[in-house]
Design a protein around this motif. Sequence first.
Motif, PDB file in Angstrom:
ATOM      1  N   ASN A 153      26.257  33.193  37.730  1.00  0.00           N
ATOM      2  CA  ASN A 153      25.727  34.542  37.986  1.00  0.00           C
ATOM      3  C   ASN A 153      26.485  35.669  37.294  1.00  0.00           C
ATOM      4  O   ASN A 153      26.132  36.831  37.440  1.00  0.00           O
ATOM      5  CB  ASN A 153      25.730  34.816  39.494  1.00  0.00           C
ATOM      6  CG  ASN A 153      27.144  34.892  40.061  1.00  0.00           C
ATOM      7  OD1 ASN A 153      28.024  34.148  39.641  1.00  0.00           O
ATOM      8  ND2 ASN A 153      27.364  35.793  41.000  1.00  0.00           N
ATOM      9  N   VAL A 154      27.534  35.323  36.551  1.00  0.00           N
ATOM     10  CA  VAL A 154      28.338  36.344  35.873  1.00  0.00           C
ATOM     11  C   VAL A 154      28.698  35.844  34.481  1.00  0.00           C
ATOM     12  O   VAL A 154      28.487  34.676  34.154  1.00  0.00           O
ATOM     13  CB  VAL A 154      29.635  36.660  36.656  1.00  0.00           C
ATOM     14  CG1 VAL A 154      29.328  37.302  38.001  1.00  0.00           C
ATOM     15  CG2 VAL A 154      30.465  35.395  36.827  1.00  0.00           C
ATOM     16  N   GLY A 155      29.275  36.721  33.681  1.00  0.00           N
ATOM     17  CA  GLY A 155      29.718  36.354  32.349  1.00  0.00           C
ATOM     18  C   GLY A 155      31.165  35.882  32.355  1.00  0.00           C
ATOM     19  O   GLY A 155      31.866  35.968  33.372  1.00  0.00           O
ATOM     20  N   PRO A 156      31.653  35.390  31.226  1.00  0.00           N
ATOM     21  CA  PRO A 156      33.026  34.879  31.143  1.00  0.00           C
ATOM     22  C   PRO A 156      34.103  35.949  31.299  1.00  0.00           C
ATOM     23  O   PRO A 156      35.288  35.623  31.435  1.00  0.00           O
ATOM     24  CB  PRO A 156      33.076  34.241  29.750  1.00  0.00           C
ATOM     25  CG  PRO A 156      31.991  34.926  28.979  1.00  0.00           C
ATOM     26  CD  PRO A 156      30.914  35.218  29.968  1.00  0.00           C
ATOM     27  N   ASP A 157      33.705  37.235  31.279  1.00  0.00           N
ATOM     28  CA  ASP A 157      34.671  38.311  31.438  1.00  0.00           C
ATOM     29  C   ASP A 157      34.734  38.791  32.890  1.00  0.00           C
ATOM     30  O   ASP A 157      35.115  39.930  33.164  1.00  0.00           O
ATOM     31  CB  ASP A 157      34.319  39.483  30.529  1.00  0.00           C
ATOM     32  CG  ASP A 157      32.914  40.031  30.786  1.00  0.00           C
ATOM     33  OD1 ASP A 157      32.145  39.355  31.509  1.00  0.00           O
ATOM     34  OD2 ASP A 157      32.600  41.123  30.278  1.00  0.00           O
ATOM     35  N   CYS A 158      34.394  37.919  33.832  1.00  0.00           N
ATOM     36  CA  CYS A 158      34.287  38.295  35.242  1.00  0.00           C
ATOM     37  C   CYS A 158      35.632  38.398  35.958  1.00  0.00           C
ATOM     38  O   CYS A 158      35.700  38.810  37.112  1.00  0.00           O
ATOM     39  CB  CYS A 158      33.410  37.280  35.982  1.00  0.00           C
ATOM     40  SG  CYS A 158      34.106  35.607  36.001  1.00  0.00           S
ATOM     41  N   GLY A 159      36.717  38.010  35.304  1.00  0.00           N
ATOM     42  CA  GLY A 159      38.025  38.067  35.942  1.00  0.00           C
ATOM     43  C   GLY A 159      38.560  36.717  36.342  1.00  0.00           C
ATOM     44  O   GLY A 159      39.692  36.613  36.826  1.00  0.00           O
TER      45      GLY A 159
END
Length: 212
Positions: A153-159
Motif C-alpha cells: 500500500n506504500v512506496g519504497p520511500d515509506c520509512g
Amino acid sequence: AEPDDATSTTMPSFKSGAGVCACSFLEVGQAFEGSQHVSHGVGAKDEAWNVKVRVQGCDMERGYVCGVMEALNVPTAESKVMTFWEGEVVDNVNHNFYTSKWGADRESDIKHWNKFPHFAKLRESVHRDGGRDADLSELPCIFMRWKEKFFVNVGPDCGLTIAGFYYICLVRSSGEVKGYYFDPSSSPYQKLELRASYEDCQGKGFPTYEFH
C-alpha cells in the motif's frame, strides 16, 4: 520490516507433511497480532510498533508459506505499512537451517537460531549434518524464514526497508510466534512477537494475492 536509519484454547490439527507435520496455525486465513521491537543501542531510544500478520498460502510439501504483514504506528512512517512475504519452512527436504542467501552466512544463521530455546538441542546435529537435523517431525515448533517481497500500500520511500528477512519459530500448541530480523545494514536482533488471533481470520482488511 525495519526502519531505515490471542492465544486460543482450540488445539491445532496435525497432518503429514514433507519433513515436518503441518499445523493448523499455518492454514490459510490464520491471523496473528503482536509487536516488533527495535533497539538502536546504548543511549538510544528503543522503538516498537504493532504488527498484524495473516497466512495466505501454505504448501508443506514444498516447504512454502506466504502472507501479508501490516505494521502500525511505525515512528518513521506516515501511515500503516503493509507488505507481502514468502516463507521457507525448515523441513530437511526443501530447506535447512542454513540460509545461503539474503546476505546471511552460517555464522549469522546459528547466532539467530540460537535465540530460540527450542533450537538448543538441535545445534550439534545441525552443525554436524550441514544445516539439517535428523528428525524435525517431533518438535513442538516449526522453524521458518519469512522474506518480505514487496510493499502493498506504500512506496519504497515509506520509512521502512524490506531488504532483510525474519528467522521465525512457531509454537505448535499455542500459535505463539517469535522472530528475529536480519539485515547486515540494520540494527541487530530486532524482535518480532506475535500470538494467534481469531478476530481477523477471514482476512477482513487484508488484500489477497496468489502466486503460481
